[in-house]
Design an enzyme around this catalytic site. Structure first.
Site, PDB file in Angstrom:
ATOM      1  CG  ASN A 212      -0.199  -0.075   2.510  1.00  0.00           C
ATOM      2  OD1 ASN A 212       0.486   0.871   2.864  1.00  0.00           O
ATOM      3  ND2 ASN A 212      -0.298  -1.199   3.225  1.00  0.00           N
ATOM      4  N   PRO A 308      -2.852 -11.807  10.853  1.00  0.00           N
ATOM      5  CG  PRO A 308      -0.817 -12.035  11.949  1.00  0.00           C
ATOM      6  CD  PRO A 308      -1.498 -12.285  10.634  1.00  0.00           C
TER       7      PRO A 308
HETATM    8  O1  PMT Z   1       2.893   5.980   6.549  1.00  0.00           O
HETATM    9  P1  PMT Z   1       2.369   7.329   6.106  1.00  0.00           P
HETATM   10  O2  PMT Z   1       2.537   7.558   4.623  1.00  0.00           O
HETATM   11  O3  PMT Z   1       2.929   8.465   6.927  1.00  0.00           O
HETATM   12  O4  PMT Z   1       0.783   7.356   6.320  1.00  0.00           O
HETATM   13  C1  PMT Z   1       0.283   7.297   7.608  1.00  0.00           C
HETATM   14  C2  PMT Z   1      -0.905   6.343   7.679  1.00  0.00           C
HETATM   15  C3  PMT Z   1      -2.034   6.873   6.824  1.00  0.00           C
HETATM   16  C4  PMT Z   1      -0.496   4.951   7.196  1.00  0.00           C
HETATM   17  C5  PMT Z   1      -1.305   6.288   9.204  1.00  0.00           C
HETATM   18  O5  PMT Z   1      -1.703   7.576   9.608  1.00  0.00           O
HETATM   19  C6  PMT Z   1      -2.459   5.350   9.421  1.00  0.00           C
HETATM   20  O6  PMT Z   1      -3.614   5.706   9.302  1.00  0.00           O
HETATM   21  N1  PMT Z   1      -2.133   4.083   9.754  1.00  0.00           N
HETATM   22  C7  PMT Z   1      -3.108   2.997   9.868  1.00  0.00           C
HETATM   23  C8  PMT Z   1      -3.411   2.462   8.505  1.00  0.00           C
HETATM   24  C9  PMT Z   1      -4.343   1.284   8.532  1.00  0.00           C
HETATM   25  O7  PMT Z   1      -3.967   0.233   8.079  1.00  0.00           O
HETATM   26  O8  PMT Z   1      -5.472   1.496   9.116  1.00  0.00           O
HETATM   27  P2  PMT Z   1      -6.646   0.395   9.297  1.00  0.00           P
HETATM   28  O9  PMT Z   1      -7.845   1.230   9.550  1.00  0.00           O
HETATM   29  O10 PMT Z   1      -6.667  -0.558   8.165  1.00  0.00           O
HETATM   30  O11 PMT Z   1      -6.216  -0.383  10.585  1.00  0.00           O
HETATM   31  C10 PMT Z   1      -6.634   0.009  11.874  1.00  0.00           C
HETATM   32  C11 PMT Z   1      -5.546  -0.173  12.882  1.00  0.00           C
HETATM   33  O12 PMT Z   1      -5.235  -1.565  13.016  1.00  0.00           O
HETATM   34  C12 PMT Z   1      -4.231   0.504  12.552  1.00  0.00           C
HETATM   35  O13 PMT Z   1      -3.699   0.998  13.747  1.00  0.00           O
HETATM   36  C13 PMT Z   1      -3.357  -0.615  12.004  1.00  0.00           C
HETATM   37  O14 PMT Z   1      -1.984  -0.399  12.295  1.00  0.00           O
HETATM   38  C14 PMT Z   1      -3.882  -1.806  12.802  1.00  0.00           C
HETATM   39  N2  PMT Z   1      -3.792  -3.096  12.109  1.00  0.00           N
HETATM   40  C15 PMT Z   1      -4.518  -3.348  10.991  1.00  0.00           C
HETATM   41  C16 PMT Z   1      -4.496  -4.603  10.423  1.00  0.00           C
HETATM   42  C17 PMT Z   1      -3.691  -5.603  10.998  1.00  0.00           C
HETATM   43  N3  PMT Z   1      -3.623  -6.787  10.467  1.00  0.00           N
HETATM   44  N4  PMT Z   1      -2.969  -5.327  12.100  1.00  0.00           N
HETATM   45  C18 PMT Z   1      -3.013  -4.096  12.663  1.00  0.00           C
HETATM   46  O15 PMT Z   1      -2.328  -3.844  13.673  1.00  0.00           O
END
Ligand code: PMT
Length: 409
Positions: A212, A308
């Protein structure tokens, strides 16, 4: 605050160099000891004599000077300072710092120093806005280099915009702030923090992967801000183009499953911040050999398996649960509703909701617009201004400090 402190001042080329004479005078009035390095460009704008007279010290200009080396080698010059101030920091010097060059005394001292560095950029507005300068500044900031300015206004070249050297009073305030902050107790000293950052790469075959647009800028900035507040930080980073920040342990991983193992290995921790954009799915059985296109027109049959969930594992109750578990919710629609649902589903204490539609430019970009939602008052979202990712990191760490101190930030 400044009395008896040692400053290494690097003056590079730019019309604004004359303002630095005023900075020297006022810092000397406050009892600061200043050694100055004047670059070849800097010497076109201020004379070594005026700098020497005001610093009451000799001025260093030549990397290969036998007298200078005998009196004070360039390594000692860079190490004996409490702070290195580069003012004005020209576009050229910033570029050479970012690429780690050591082709004159200034850049050699900057590469050799293990002391904090504060830069005060000054240049034409187009040079400041140029993608190359933006990237160089981002590189320096990700390494912990501090910055004051540039200010906005009329420029010496006749144009208008960002690029003016900050006023002497502002530069002095930044130097004073640095020493004030340094002498204040590190508010997160004794706390261990884990930060995940960047994307994951999930292999399809030995040469292809699912990824991504995450750059790691946000996660790395949070790790730097936590370390600056005294926390013992482990940064677990997916594949990014950023250099490793100093002052913390950094673990490099590729896949979600590797990230999970690295996080588990890094426990126990008091604080966990999951800023990584972890792939929710991987290819169930990635091919051992490169998938081949044949004449049949048939598409590869890619089946997915769920990765996971690292944040959910950290948020789950248990003896190893960090006291403060913080996640992000990257959403393209129904931001707050989805973020609140994620907060509950993943068991985190706080979630930073951010809009990651293409227009927001958040993924891979330099800015973030955050709504902080807390588990104990989920309807009460705290809206932060749209700000650069370093400012977001500082804002978050201020909230974390207040949380542990039991105060309001
Ligand atoms: O890296 P940059 O270019 O600076 O951009 C920053 C960002 C947009 C990546 C950052 O601000 C951000 O939003 N990170 C989370 C991105 C994400 O995958 O979000 P999500 O809504 O899909 O996941 C929710 C949360 O669960 C996140 O904290 C993620 O780290 C966590 N997660 C998700 C899936 C997984 N399998 N394990 C996780 O820990």
């Amino acid at each position: 605050m400044l009395s008896g402190k040692n400053l290494l001042l690097i003056i590079s080329g730019g019309i604004a160099a004359y303002k630095v004479l005023e900075v020297i005078r006022r810092l000397r009035d406050r009892g600061m000891m200043i050694r100055a390095v004047l670059t070849e460009g800097g010497a076109q704008f201020v004379t070594p004599l005026s700098v020497a007279a005001l610093t009451e010290n000799r001025v260093y200009q030549d990397l290969f000077s036998l007298t200078d080396e005998a009196e004070m080698g360039h390594i000692r010059l860079s190490r004996e300072a409490d702070l290195v101030l580069v003012a004005p920091a020209s576009a050229d010097l910033i570029a050479r710092m970012a690429s780690g060059m050591a082709n004159d005394l200034a850049t050699t001292a900057l590469l050799a120093t293990n002391k904090p560095v504060l830069i005060a950029p000054a240049m034409n507005v187009e040079m400041w806005n140029h993608a190359a300068t933006r990237a160089n500044i981002a590189t320096l900031e990700s390494r912990g280099v501090m910055r004051i300015g540039p200010a906005s206004g009329d420029l010496a070249c006749g144009e208008f915009g960002s690029g003016r050297l900050s006023e002497p009073a502002d530069i002095i305030a930044a130097v004073t702030d640095f020493f004030t902050a340094r002498t204040a107790a590190k508010p997160l000293a004794g706390k261990r923090a884990i930060v995940t950052s960047g994307p994951t790469h999930e292999p399809i075959d030995p040469v292809r992967y699912i990824a991504n647009r995450s750059s790691g800028k946000q996660g790395h900035a949070i790790a730097v801000a936590l370390a600056a507040a005294g926390a013992e930080v482990t940064l677990i980073s997916g594949p990014v183009a950023l250099p490793d920040p100093s002052g913390m342990a950094v673990r490099h991983v590729e896949t979600a499953r590797e990230m999970m193992v690295a996080v588990q290995d890094s426990l126990p921790a008091d604080i966990a911040v999951c800023a990584a954009a972890v792939a929710d799915w991987r290819v169930a059985s990635s091919a051992g050999q490169k998938l081949k296109k044949d004449e049949s027109g048939q598409m590869p049959d890619l089946r997915f398996a769920e990765n996971p969930d690292i944040l959910a594992a950290l948020g789950a109750p248990g003896p190893n649960r960090p006291a403060l578990v913080i996640g992000f919710a990257a959403e393209t629609e129904n931001l707050l509703a989805h973020a609140r649902a994620k907060l509950v589903r993943k068991g985190c204490d706080w979630i930073l909701a951010n809009d990651v539609t293409a227009e927001s430019g958040t993924f891979g970009g330099d800015h973030n617009q955050i709504h902080l939602i807390r588990q104990d008052r989920p309807q009460d979202d705290d809206v932060w201004p749209r700000q650069d990712k370093k400012a977001v990191a500082d804002h978050l760490v201020a909230q974390i400090i207040a949380h542990f101190a039991g105060t309001k930030p």
